[in-house]
Design an enzyme around this catalytic site. Sequence first.
Site, mmCIF file in Angstrom:
data_model
loop_
_atom_site.group_PDB
_atom_site.id
_atom_site.type_symbol
_atom_site.label_atom_id
_atom_site.label_comp_id
_atom_site.label_asym_id
_atom_site.label_seq_id
_atom_site.Cartn_x
_atom_site.Cartn_y
_atom_site.Cartn_z
ATOM 1 N N ASP A 1 -6.146 -3.704 -6.929
ATOM 2 C CA ASP A 1 -5.826 -2.417 -6.296
ATOM 3 C C ASP A 1 -4.351 -2.031 -6.474
ATOM 4 O O ASP A 1 -3.995 -0.851 -6.505
ATOM 5 C CB ASP A 1 -6.102 -2.440 -4.791
ATOM 6 N N ASP B 1 0.788 -1.239 0.000
ATOM 7 C CA ASP B 1 0.000 0.000 0.000
ATOM 8 C C ASP B 1 0.819 1.288 0.000
ATOM 9 O O ASP B 1 0.266 2.370 0.233
ATOM 10 C CB ASP B 1 -0.953 0.018 1.204
HETATM 11 N N1 GLY Z 1 -7.233 -1.203 -1.345
HETATM 12 C C1 GLY Z 1 -8.233 -1.597 -0.464
HETATM 13 C C2 GLY Z 1 -9.608 -1.302 -0.925
HETATM 14 O O1 GLY Z 1 -9.849 -0.858 -2.012
HETATM 15 O O2 GLY Z 1 -10.509 -1.533 -0.158
#
Ligand code: GLY
Length: 397
Positions: A177, A117
Amino acid sequence: MQKVPLLIIILILLFSCNGKNNSVKSNFSFAATQLTLAIRETEKGISENKAKNYVAPRTIDEAGKLVLSPPREWTSGFFAGELWYMYEFTQDDKWKKAAQQYTANIEQEKTNGTTHDMGFKLYCSIGNGFRLTKDEHYKKVLIEAAYTLASRFKPQAGIIRSWDHSNDKWQCPVIIDNMMNLELLFWAFKETQDSTFYKIAVSHANTTMKNHFRKDYSSYHVVDYDTISGNILSKSTHQGYSDESAWARGQAWGAYGFTMAYRQTGDTAYLNLAKHIVNYIFTNPNLPTDLIPYWDYNAPNIPNEPRDVSAATCTASALYELSLYDKANSTQYRNWADMILKNLSENYLAKKGGDYGFLLLHSVGSKPGNAEVDKPLVYADYYFLEALLRKKQIENN
Ligand code: GLY
């Protein structure tokens, strides 16, 4: 042909330009009120819970209480990013100071190699800070962060590992993501000329393009890899309705991520994929007429399912960028994005002076996890402001 005096043409142009940007201005004026309150509420929450090391607002819980993020959560950088967008729009030093203050609290994440992240956390906060100030300190932090992110690359599979949790379910999970985190690596390549960053980002994007998408260009949420052989072990979901469904925010991450990857590389395969994803979204029979999707395009009880505003704001931002690259569909993309922003401003705004200073209601964090369902979410607000800025930039040009 009758000649129209130059002065009249200039006045018409001025008025039409003003008119176009009115909705941007009024939304930023609303955001100024809300974010002033959000800072106050966040400061209060931070000082009442010193041991928790909170740094930013995240959502509102079932009891109606403000939920804050510590730096390690993937959501920690969006609030600072919003404050940078406020500074970008207003050029008011008040917002710059606030942005600097909230950005400083996230820096420590630059060496946290336990998750993918890094882009969400540091590029949305410090990345925007560097873009707007050229502060050399920010540059150093971002480069270190990019090295940390690159350390998660698994060469045999050609991807960056997303999560370390749930070892019983996955060996090396990659979620759609993760496309969003590549922007930090592309940036780091430009700043350092270390081609490793570029190669990793391109490898990840190519592998995702090959393995994450179905024939209809909807995407799986999670693809699990064997890090020794590089083989795919499974394709599944974590936040969507089912393994074969199309989780709404996942489709938005894909559209945004591949549009960005095209900007960074000029590879038309990425552009074409972004166009296909957008086509999947906007031809989907389950997309409501106001263009704010349900949390999953295959959710079982549509139309009685919660919407996900965060998917809509991320898609709107992606559409404005895509409209610059795909001239044939440019007007259509801008119209869809405009309509999303208009509908959000008319029907999804938080209470002015309330809701702890969030901008938009009705997002979904994780429906299967029964977490943050039909709630405001800080990242929905972040992409809302980004989309508004992109709209303004396009209209001014
Ligand atoms: N990256 C985590 C979400 O989109 O919930």
